[in-house]
Write a protein that holds these residues in place. Structure first.
Motif, PDB file in Angstrom:
ATOM      1  N   GLU A  62       0.838  -1.215   0.000  1.00 52.56           N
ATOM      2  CA  GLU A  62       0.000   0.000   0.000  1.00 52.56           C
ATOM      3  C   GLU A  62       0.867   1.258   0.000  1.00 52.56           C
ATOM      4  O   GLU A  62       0.553   2.240  -0.663  1.00 52.56           O
ATOM      5  CB  GLU A  62      -0.925  -0.003   1.215  1.00 52.56           C
ATOM      6  CG  GLU A  62      -2.033  -1.037   1.142  1.00 52.56           C
ATOM      7  CD  GLU A  62      -2.810  -1.159   2.433  1.00 52.56           C
ATOM      8  OE1 GLU A  62      -4.012  -1.461   2.368  1.00 52.56           O
ATOM      9  OE2 GLU A  62      -2.215  -0.962   3.523  1.00 52.56           O
ATOM     10  N   ARG A  63       1.976   1.220   0.750  1.00 50.44           N
ATOM     11  CA  ARG A  63       2.884   2.368   0.786  1.00 50.44           C
ATOM     12  C   ARG A  63       3.511   2.617  -0.581  1.00 50.44           C
ATOM     13  O   ARG A  63       3.650   3.759  -1.019  1.00 50.44           O
ATOM     14  CB  ARG A  63       3.969   2.183   1.843  1.00 50.44           C
ATOM     15  CG  ARG A  63       3.436   2.361   3.258  1.00 50.44           C
ATOM     16  CD  ARG A  63       4.541   2.292   4.267  1.00 50.44           C
ATOM     17  NE  ARG A  63       4.580   0.904   4.758  1.00 50.44           N
ATOM     18  CZ  ARG A  63       5.494   0.419   5.553  1.00 50.44           C
ATOM     19  NH1 ARG A  63       6.492   1.171   5.957  1.00 50.44           N
ATOM     20  NH2 ARG A  63       5.448  -0.827   5.966  1.00 50.44           N
ATOM     21  N   GLU A  64       3.884   1.560  -1.268  1.00 51.85           N
ATOM     22  CA  GLU A  64       4.451   1.714  -2.609  1.00 51.85           C
ATOM     23  C   GLU A  64       3.423   2.267  -3.588  1.00 51.85           C
ATOM     24  O   GLU A  64       3.733   3.118  -4.417  1.00 51.85           O
ATOM     25  CB  GLU A  64       4.999   0.364  -3.098  1.00 51.85           C
ATOM     26  CG  GLU A  64       6.260  -0.057  -2.387  1.00 51.85           C
ATOM     27  CD  GLU A  64       6.697  -1.475  -2.738  1.00 51.85           C
ATOM     28  OE1 GLU A  64       5.969  -2.170  -3.497  1.00 51.85           O
ATOM     29  OE2 GLU A  64       7.757  -1.888  -2.241  1.00 51.85           O
ATOM     30  N   LYS A  65       2.177   1.799  -3.482  1.00 48.06           N
ATOM     31  CA  LYS A  65       1.108   2.310  -4.353  1.00 48.06           C
ATOM     32  C   LYS A  65       0.848   3.793  -4.058  1.00 48.06           C
ATOM     33  O   LYS A  65       0.663   4.596  -4.972  1.00 48.06           O
ATOM     34  CB  LYS A  65      -0.172   1.495  -4.161  1.00 48.06           C
ATOM     35  CG  LYS A  65      -0.094   0.102  -4.777  1.00 48.06           C
ATOM     36  CD  LYS A  65      -1.301  -0.744  -4.438  1.00 48.06           C
ATOM     37  CE  LYS A  65      -2.449  -0.412  -5.353  1.00 48.06           C
ATOM     38  NZ  LYS A  65      -3.602  -1.311  -5.150  1.00 48.06           N
ATOM     39  N   LEU A  66       0.873   4.137  -2.780  1.00 45.90           N
ATOM     40  CA  LEU A  66       0.682   5.538  -2.402  1.00 45.90           C
ATOM     41  C   LEU A  66       1.817   6.391  -2.955  1.00 45.90           C
ATOM     42  O   LEU A  66       1.582   7.470  -3.512  1.00 45.90           O
ATOM     43  CB  LEU A  66       0.604   5.677  -0.876  1.00 45.90           C
ATOM     44  CG  LEU A  66       0.499   7.100  -0.327  1.00 45.90           C
ATOM     45  CD1 LEU A  66      -0.783   7.777  -0.821  1.00 45.90           C
ATOM     46  CD2 LEU A  66       0.546   7.083   1.192  1.00 45.90           C
ATOM     47  N   TYR A  67       3.039   5.903  -2.837  1.00 48.77           N
ATOM     48  CA  TYR A  67       4.188   6.641  -3.364  1.00 48.77           C
ATOM     49  C   TYR A  67       4.065   6.858  -4.872  1.00 48.77           C
ATOM     50  O   TYR A  67       4.290   7.955  -5.377  1.00 48.77           O
ATOM     51  CB  TYR A  67       5.502   5.930  -3.026  1.00 48.77           C
ATOM     52  CG  TYR A  67       6.693   6.574  -3.690  1.00 48.77           C
ATOM     53  CD1 TYR A  67       7.171   7.797  -3.230  1.00 48.77           C
ATOM     54  CD2 TYR A  67       7.302   5.988  -4.788  1.00 48.77           C
ATOM     55  CE1 TYR A  67       8.242   8.417  -3.849  1.00 48.77           C
ATOM     56  CE2 TYR A  67       8.376   6.598  -5.408  1.00 48.77           C
ATOM     57  CZ  TYR A  67       8.837   7.820  -4.934  1.00 48.77           C
ATOM     58  OH  TYR A  67       9.893   8.438  -5.560  1.00 48.77           O
ATOM     59  N   ASN A  68       3.686   5.828  -5.592  1.00 48.10           N
ATOM     60  CA  ASN A  68       3.529   5.944  -7.046  1.00 48.10           C
ATOM     61  C   ASN A  68       2.451   6.963  -7.403  1.00 48.10           C
ATOM     62  O   ASN A  68       2.614   7.749  -8.340  1.00 48.10           O
ATOM     63  CB  ASN A  68       3.214   4.580  -7.670  1.00 48.10           C
ATOM     64  CG  ASN A  68       4.403   3.648  -7.618  1.00 48.10           C
ATOM     65  OD1 ASN A  68       5.544   4.093  -7.564  1.00 48.10           O
ATOM     66  ND2 ASN A  68       4.135   2.349  -7.608  1.00 48.10           N
TER      67      ASN A  68
END
Length: 166
Positions: A62-68
Motif C-alpha cells: 500500500e505504501r508503494e502504491k501511495l508513493y507511485n
C-alpha cells in the motif's frame, strides 16, 4: 487631560498598551501559533520518506502504491502555489451606469493586525495579489478568519462588485 488627547503619539502608545493587555491569553496563543505557521519556510515534500517511513499503518504494498500515486502528481508537493504563467487579463463587463465602489475596511482585532499584514505580504510575494501603487477608485474590504487547523483564511468582500457585473 485635554493635552493628552491632543498629543496623538502618547494617545496611540496608551491605546496600544490597553489593546495588548485586554486580549485574552488564548487569543494571543492562537495568534502566535498562526504566525509561526505563516513564517514557516515551505519546502518540497520528500514523498519517498513520507510514504515508506511515515505511513507505517499501511502495508508495504500500500505504501508503494501511495508513493507511485503521489509521485505522479509530484508538482503539487513542491512547496509553492505553482505558476500561472502568462495568463491573459480578464475584462469584466459592468452594468450600464455602474459607478466605482470603494468600501471602508473592516476593523481587524489588534492582535490580528500583524497577522493580516503578514498574510497580505505573503500573498503579494507569491503573486496571488499585487499592490496597487497609484490607488484605485475601486476597493473592497478584506479580513481573515481562523481555520480549524490553526491557519488563517484570507477573504475579500466582493458582493457589491458582483452585483455590478453584467
Amino acid at each position: 487631560m485635554r493635552d493628552f488627547y491632543q498629543d496623538s503619539r502618547k494617545y496611540r502608545e496608551l491605546h496600544t498598551i490597553v489593546q495588548q493587555s485586554t486580549e485574552p491569553d488564548s487569543v494571543k496563543d492562537q495568534t502566535n501559533r498562526v504566525v509561526r505557521i505563516l513564517d514557516a519556510h515551505y519546502e518540497a515534500a520528500d514523498l519517498r520518506h513520507i510514504c515508506l517511513e511515515k505511513a507505517t499503518h499501511l502495508s508495504l504494498r500500500e505504501r508503494e502504491k501511495l508513493y507511485n500515486l503521489l509521485n505522479r502528481y509530484e508538482s503539487l508537493f513542491d512547496g509553492t502555489l505553482g505558476d500561472w504563467g502568462e495568463v491573459e487579463a480578464v475584462d469584466l463587463e459592468l452594468q450600464l451606469g455602474a459607478k466605482p465602489h470603494h468600501a471602508r475596511p473592516y476593523r481587524t482585532p489588534y492582535i490580528n493586525r500583524a497577522l493580516l499584514k503578514r498574510e497580505l505580504a505573503r500573498l503579494c510575494r507569491l503573486g496571488v495579489l499585487r499592490k496597487c501603487q497609484d490607488g484605485s477608485e475601486w476597493g473592497t474590504p478584506c479580513f481573515i478568519i481562523p481555520k480549524k487547523n490553526f491557519t488563517i483564511r484570507f477573504l475579500s468582500e466582493f458582493r457589491v462588485l458582483n452585483r455590478l457585473i453584467k
